[in-house]
Design a protein around this motif. Sequence first.
Motif, PDB file in Angstrom:
ATOM      1  N   ARG A 231       0.827  -1.209   0.000  1.00  0.00           N
ATOM      2  CA  ARG A 231       0.000   0.000   0.000  1.00  0.00           C
ATOM      3  C   ARG A 231       0.859   1.256   0.000  1.00  0.00           C
ATOM      4  N   VAL A 232       1.917   1.246   0.765  1.00  0.00           N
ATOM      5  CA  VAL A 232       2.826   2.401   0.785  1.00  0.00           C
ATOM      6  C   VAL A 232       3.434   2.623  -0.599  1.00  0.00           C
ATOM      7  N   GLU A 233       3.922   1.577  -1.201  1.00  0.00           N
ATOM      8  CA  GLU A 233       4.554   1.693  -2.517  1.00  0.00           C
ATOM      9  C   GLU A 233       3.569   2.193  -3.572  1.00  0.00           C
ATOM     10  N   ALA A 234       2.314   1.762  -3.470  1.00  0.00           N
ATOM     11  CA  ALA A 234       1.325   2.109  -4.498  1.00  0.00           C
ATOM     12  C   ALA A 234       0.765   3.514  -4.342  1.00  0.00           C
ATOM     13  N   HIS A 235       0.654   3.999  -3.099  1.00  0.00           N
ATOM     14  CA  HIS A 235      -0.106   5.232  -2.890  1.00  0.00           C
ATOM     15  C   HIS A 235       0.636   6.355  -2.171  1.00  0.00           C
ATOM     16  N   PHE A 236       1.730   6.070  -1.495  1.00  0.00           N
ATOM     17  CA  PHE A 236       2.300   7.082  -0.620  1.00  0.00           C
ATOM     18  C   PHE A 236       3.772   7.394  -0.890  1.00  0.00           C
ATOM     19  N   GLY A 237       4.292   7.004  -2.046  1.00  0.00           N
ATOM     20  CA  GLY A 237       5.652   7.387  -2.401  1.00  0.00           C
ATOM     21  C   GLY A 237       5.700   8.865  -2.775  1.00  0.00           C
ATOM     22  N   TRP A 238       6.827   9.529  -2.523  1.00  0.00           N
ATOM     23  CA  TRP A 238       6.914  10.968  -2.771  1.00  0.00           C
ATOM     24  C   TRP A 238       6.730  11.326  -4.243  1.00  0.00           C
ATOM     25  N   GLU A 239       7.119  10.433  -5.147  1.00  0.00           N
ATOM     26  CA  GLU A 239       6.972  10.747  -6.575  1.00  0.00           C
ATOM     27  C   GLU A 239       5.491  10.916  -6.932  1.00  0.00           C
ATOM     28  N   ALA A 240       4.651  10.014  -6.447  1.00  0.00           N
ATOM     29  CA  ALA A 240       3.218  10.113  -6.720  1.00  0.00           C
ATOM     30  C   ALA A 240       2.623  11.355  -6.063  1.00  0.00           C
ATOM     31  N   ILE A 241       3.041  11.635  -4.829  1.00  0.00           N
ATOM     32  CA  ILE A 241       2.534  12.809  -4.118  1.00  0.00           C
ATOM     33  C   ILE A 241       2.961  14.090  -4.839  1.00  0.00           C
ATOM     34  N   ALA A 242       4.204  14.128  -5.318  1.00  0.00           N
ATOM     35  CA  ALA A 242       4.701  15.305  -6.028  1.00  0.00           C
ATOM     36  C   ALA A 242       3.909  15.545  -7.314  1.00  0.00           C
ATOM     37  N   ARG A 243       3.614  14.477  -8.045  1.00  0.00           N
ATOM     38  CA  ARG A 243       2.835  14.615  -9.283  1.00  0.00           C
ATOM     39  C   ARG A 243       1.456  15.206  -8.996  1.00  0.00           C
ATOM     40  N   GLN A 244       0.811  14.731  -7.940  1.00  0.00           N
ATOM     41  CA  GLN A 244      -0.510  15.245  -7.582  1.00  0.00           C
ATOM     42  C   GLN A 244      -0.435  16.723  -7.195  1.00  0.00           C
ATOM     43  N   THR A 245       0.618  17.097  -6.474  1.00  0.00           N
ATOM     44  CA  THR A 245       0.775  18.484  -6.040  1.00  0.00           C
ATOM     45  C   THR A 245       1.014  19.406  -7.232  1.00  0.00           C
ATOM     46  N   LEU A 246       1.898  19.004  -8.136  1.00  0.00           N
ATOM     47  CA  LEU A 246       2.151  19.798  -9.339  1.00  0.00           C
ATOM     48  C   LEU A 246       0.885  19.944 -10.179  1.00  0.00           C
ATOM     49  N   GLN A 247       0.118  18.881 -10.276  1.00  0.00           N
ATOM     50  CA  GLN A 247      -1.121  18.942 -11.048  1.00  0.00           C
ATOM     51  C   GLN A 247      -2.105  19.923 -10.423  1.00  0.00           C
ATOM     52  N   TYR A 248      -2.133  19.970  -9.091  1.00  0.00           N
ATOM     53  CA  TYR A 248      -3.049  20.900  -8.429  1.00  0.00           C
ATOM     54  C   TYR A 248      -2.660  22.344  -8.726  1.00  0.00           C
ATOM     55  N   TYR A 249      -1.363  22.637  -8.659  1.00  0.00           N
ATOM     56  CA  TYR A 249      -0.917  23.996  -8.998  1.00  0.00           C
ATOM     57  C   TYR A 249      -1.253  24.325 -10.449  1.00  0.00           C
ATOM     58  N   ALA A 250      -1.095  23.376 -11.339  1.00  0.00           N
ATOM     59  CA  ALA A 250      -1.432  23.603 -12.747  1.00  0.00           C
ATOM     60  C   ALA A 250      -2.923  23.865 -12.907  1.00  0.00           C
ATOM     61  N   ASP A 251      -3.757  23.109 -12.186  1.00  0.00           N
ATOM     62  CA  ASP A 251      -5.198  23.302 -12.260  1.00  0.00           C
ATOM     63  C   ASP A 251      -5.599  24.678 -11.727  1.00  0.00           C
TER      64      ASP A 251
END
Length: 266
Positions: A231-251
């Motif tokens: 679960r950690v590997e699938a949902h909570f790695g920093w790379e995935a979190i960073a992508r979501q954060t960048l997408q939010y700023y873009a939105d």
Amino acid sequence: NADGVIAVSQGMQADIMHLYDVAPEKIRVIYNGIDAACYRKVLNPDILASFGINPHKPYVMFVGRVTRQKGIIHLIHALPHLEEGVQIVLCAGAPDTEAIAHEMSVEVKRAQAGTSNEIIWIPEMVPPERLVVLLSHAALFICPSIYEPFGITNLEAMACSIPVVAAAVGGIPEVVIHGQTGSLVPFEPVSDTDPAPRRPDQYARDLAAAVNELLRAPERRQTMGAAGRRRVEAHFGWEAIARQTLQYYADLRAARLDRKNRKGVH
């Protein structure tokens, strides 16, 4: 006045909406993450011995500051109810006040007198390279927090492939999946403004019961630990979190430009 607000859990989103009257469409939930390459299963019995832990005997573990929010005193009240034959390791340092530091000392001594199990209190914040070893050897991790927007220590434990017993408060149920990566203990606060448990004695006993249940089921603990790591590997790695954060700023930027263009048209 912010264009957007990032909440670290749905529980935190609800608090922001309730306390600050922020519209739900202005909030996006983006979880905290951890470095799964740093927090992973690492075995080294010598490090356990350096802390006075018997590497040949199972132990349960707590990691956190000595503060009301982390529920450490309630966990200590649960310790005399644990089954015999288990060690308890408390990595608990950085007390909020002198008063709670004194209370912690008194309660630990009382718990030690009330059980034959060894209680090992490490009154310091253990560095990550040693903490991962302590987590990796543990039978399970305990998070007795009475309030927790997210609960990153649970992620660290799951990343080290051990199950978690935690209070079902705040963002914790979004991290720990009951019956899959650990066990969630029911929790009823005094009120919306007082997060202390309504029935503290019952809460302590419920914590102990959940721990005892998993201590009796080593195969289940192993399955839960493996599921937690996945679960950690699938949902909570920093790379995935960073992508979501960048997408939010873009939105948010796109929405601002859209508003600007609309004003220009009119």
